[in-house]
Structure formats: C-alpha cells, structure tokens
Design an enzyme around this catalytic site. Sequence first.
Site, PDB file in Angstrom:
ATOM      1  N   ASP A 336       4.308   1.779  22.991  1.00  0.00           N
ATOM      2  CA  ASP A 336       5.372   1.827  21.992  1.00  0.00           C
ATOM      3  C   ASP A 336       6.159   3.139  22.092  1.00  0.00           C
ATOM      4  O   ASP A 336       5.617   4.168  22.506  1.00  0.00           O
ATOM      5  CB  ASP A 336       4.729   1.694  20.607  1.00  0.00           C
ATOM      6  CG  ASP A 336       5.727   1.651  19.479  1.00  0.00           C
ATOM      7  OD1 ASP A 336       6.494   0.679  19.419  1.00  0.00           O
ATOM      8  OD2 ASP A 336       5.733   2.583  18.657  1.00  0.00           O
ATOM      9  N   GLU A 365       8.168   0.864  26.202  1.00  0.00           N
ATOM     10  CA  GLU A 365       9.341   0.512  25.417  1.00  0.00           C
ATOM     11  C   GLU A 365      10.396   1.600  25.585  1.00  0.00           C
ATOM     12  O   GLU A 365      10.204   2.733  25.157  1.00  0.00           O
ATOM     13  CB  GLU A 365       8.972   0.361  23.939  1.00  0.00           C
ATOM     14  CG  GLU A 365      10.159  -0.037  23.080  1.00  0.00           C
ATOM     15  CD  GLU A 365       9.885   0.094  21.597  1.00  0.00           C
ATOM     16  OE1 GLU A 365      10.462  -0.677  20.811  1.00  0.00           O
ATOM     17  OE2 GLU A 365       9.084   0.990  21.213  1.00  0.00           O
TER      18      GLU A 365
END
Length: 619
Positions: A336, A365
């Site tokens: 993330d 990400e």
Amino acid sequence: MICLGLNLLLGLAYCSPMDAVGKAAPVNINRIDPTNWFVGMKDPSLQLMVYGKDVKNVKNVTTDYAGVKVDSVVRLDSPNYLLIYLNVKDAKAGEMTLNFDGKKVKYTLKNRTMKGEDHKGFSNADVLYLLMPDRFANGNTKNDVIKGLRDQACDRTKPSLRHGGDLAGIEKHLDYFQQLGVTALWFTPILENNWPNDHGVNSSYHGYATTDYYKVDPRFGTNAEYQKLIAECHQKGLKVVMDMIFNHCSDYHPWNLDAPSKDWFNNPHYGLQTSYKLTPVLDPYASQVDKRETVDGWFVPSMPDLNQRNPHVIKYLIQNSEWWIETANIDGIRMDTYPYADRQAMSLWMKTLDTEYPNFNTVGETWVTEPAYTAAWQKDSKLSETNSYLKTVMDFSFFDKLNQAKHEETDDWWKGLNRIYNSVCYDYLYPNPSSVLAFIENHDTDRFLGNGKDSTALKQALALLLTMNRIPQLYYGTEVLMNGTKEVTDGNVRKDFPGGFPGDTHNCFTAAGRTKAENEMFNWVSKLLHWRQGNEVISKGKQTQFIPWKGVYVLCRQYNGKTVMTILNGKRSDNELQVARYAEVIGDHQEATDVETGEKVDLTKNVKLSQRQALILEF
C-alpha cells in the site's frame, strides 16, 4: 527455578531464577517479535524486538545455542524496548534459550518448508481477484465481535462499520472462485486493527490501520486459520496475495502509545500532514519542503508515519514480510501507499526479498496517472537513479484513461478509446510491461458501473483488460454487476457481496440466486476467464495495437502462429471492422472464431459491430 509456563500468544516459555529471598529477578518480558524465526535464510541477521517494562535495563543478553551469536544489543529511548541482533548463519532448527540477566526465555528456530527459490509469485498468466474480507462473506458469526477489542460494533446497516465478513466466509466460497475462473486472490489487509470506531460512524474494517504486524485480526480469524485457508486455496489452484502497509500503522499500535525511539516516526503527534502529491519523489527539480510533505507527513491523523530511514524500523518490516512468506506461504505482496515511504529503504526491502525469493512477486501501489512516473518505479528502470527492485507496478494511467473513455465517443484524435491507445503506446518506458498490474476499479475508486447497471461499456473494459499485455486485477462483485460511488462514503463501493451474510435473500454465489442480468454477466466473464487460463497467446504473445480508426480500436496478440484480436467499437452506433486495414495480423486467414459465442466470423469481408461492442476473435 520456577517455570512461568507457556505464553499462548507468542509460543514462548519464560523461566525466572529465584534470588536469596525467593523473589523473581526484576526482568519483565511481555513479547518478542518476530514470534519465531527460520534457519537457512540467505541473510543470517535476525533482529529480535523485546517488549517489557524497563527491559532496556537488562545488562547482558547471552545464548549458548550452537550456531547462534549475539551480535549486538540496542537500547532505545523508551525503557520498554530492547533490540537484540543475532547471527543465526550456522544454527539448526530447535528451541534455543536466551538469557536476560539470568532470566531465561525460550525461542524457536524452525526449518523452512521450501527453499526461497521455490516460492512462486503471480504473473500475467494470472487474474487477481481483489476482495475485502469484512465485506465478502461471514462464515463464523461468533467472531463478529471480540470481547476486549476497542471496537465492539458490527452493524451492516452502517456502510463504514464492520459487517462481520471473515476468512471462514472466504474459505466457504473457494469453489465460487474456481467457477468464475480467477487464479489469485488479493485480500485487503487481514492483520489486527485494534482501533475504536469513531462514535459509531467509522471503523478500521478496511484493515489499513495495523496494531499488530504478526497477528491476524481475530474478527477475521486466527493465524492458523489464515494458513489453512491459503493451503486450501493452493489445493484448488488459487494463489493468495497479502496486502501490507509499511508507510504507516495505527495510532493505537503499541509503538505509537510508547514510541521505541524519538525517530521511530516522522513528525510525531501528527506534526505534519502529507500533501498526497507523489510527484516530488521523482521530480528532478523538487524542493525539499515538497519532498518532506509527501514522504514524512501522516496519511491521516490516525495513522502515524513510520520512519523507514531508521535502520531498526526497516529491518523490522523486512523481517515481517519474510516471516509471512515463510509462515503462511503467501504467493505475493501488494504494498500500500508505496511512494509515501522512504524510497531508499523500500528499495532495500525489495532487494532483500528479490535476493531471498527470486521468483516471488510484489506489486506496489503507485497512484499517479502518467506512465513515465509509474515506469520509473519498476525494477531496473533506466528512468530512475535508484533501483526500486519492485517487479510489478500498478497501471493507474490505464484506469484513468479507461474511465474517461467510457463516457466519450471515440473520435479521430484524442477522445474515447484513443485515450487507451495513447497510454499503452508508452509501454517502451517499462523495463517489463508484462509485469504491470492493470485494473478498471478497486476498493479506493468508484465502481466502473457507477450507480448504473449497463454492462456494455463494462464488457469492453474487461475484454481489453483480460487480453492486453498486463497482469489483470478484478474487483469483487464486478462479475455480478455490483455498483456504487464514493460520493457519500467509501463504504458504498465496498458493499457486502450478496449471499455472503446470514439473512441475505439475494445470493449471487449460485446461478439460481442471481438475476437474469447477473447470470448473463457472470457467464460472460467466467467464459472469458476460463479461456484465458493457460492461454500462452495472452501470457506470452507479441502485442500490436492499431490507432482507433473510424471509432474502432484493435489490440492484437500473437504467439506460435496463433492470433487473438480484441476489437472495440468506440461508437454509440453500429459500426464495422474494415478488415483490409488489419491485413498485417490477419494474413491469409479467411475465418476466425468468436471467443464469446464460438461462432465463425468471415474475415474476407468487413465485420459488422453493434454499438459499443467488444469482440474477441482467435485464429
């Protein structure tokens, strides 16, 4: 000596010597991270983080376990932590004893279940299916509320509270994933988020506020249940990707309640809010203040920003990812908020994983919608002086352009499907375009359908996603026309999967429970996914794309004499494929097969296309 017994949480046995008056030595140890370790790792260094009141005052830490050496003991600012660095290069599996000023602590070293090289990651031969455990299915109502945790709410009427989904619910529906035809499951984070809900309005059901990096959230299940689920997935040919967050943790993590050192976090006590602007990280002209606001600011007030430049912090995080690979046999990691963390430290993390697990895969990400930015984050990119060692990046450019194109007519220049062409044409920037993850929606975006149910544009998007040179990712429920927007709350794009919860009258897990429209969409997606499985034209084929012409966009894959043509009509009116323009890929073939219907298509004349039609041909 009196043995204090087995610590059920950590699997550690503590034994304390008695002094002359029968009192236990004043050494307090509550837990040790990681909870165990493995022999035979390429990196012999092991960091043990010891938690306990005033444990910093321990003078000597020793062990007589064969093959293990105490390299150093690090005392941090807080008196309640102690870091021990061991060298376990020559150690064998077994239970060793660590001696803390006379207090003896058992610690387990295990054999690995397989060599690092044998851990296989996901690739463009796979299709990832992203789901939120809290919103997918509830297989065990007994863990909906766990006594002692800060959040005691479970209310499906509130889109931002916990709804009760869990690992048992996922396990119950593994056959569904096989029927659908996906090959890998990506769960949003499953680690403990012991965080209170915000006055019954918001909770950490999403999993992005970690309070324990070594423990599955008990409302999802246990570590053992997670391992069992992954083993069962593997038996059914499904891989599992674990979602991790190294940029931040929860404000209720023990580290934030009692910071190990002054520099464990960036800007403690919410001293700086991130700008959410990721471009300064790579901008050659970026100011220091812009860089600092991006990387060192807190994501939100409840998520303290970890300082990965602190070598002890990044070592802890690196070991944690290795521990989950070894313990649970996960098949990949999704990281993330990748660019928000320190670039050099994350590069070290990825280099360490790539060295230990050369065939493993991690996707980061990287939420910027320009291909040049995304490509610079991929391993071995020539666009960056710092090698990220990150094999897979997320194609936010494709997502962005596709979601613009769906509202437009395809013209002769820039609009509609031209946007896709003008994104894919920059694939020369990527060291490895085959290892770029593409998607049309996820848990942080509006559903592709918005608040509608029209599957025409959705089929176009999926036809392209599943045939282009990418690792495709689907979002749960797309196959049964789940919709929603973030306009009011993120919870409206994270709705419960119909049929996954007690009392549901609408059940999308079975053909009998789905509506006619849902079955039509499910069957269309399933047929395409099963056709894709093992199809080397898609996983290995050369890619050719044609500039949209008269509203028609064509992307072609070719391998070992076989050809797949994806044909998209970008007009809201009937159209046709003028076959003469595509002679270089059609060659002498006079006939093709429609992948969806199995019908033959005559390639000696122009092919009729209905409005917004997606047609996949193979020959």
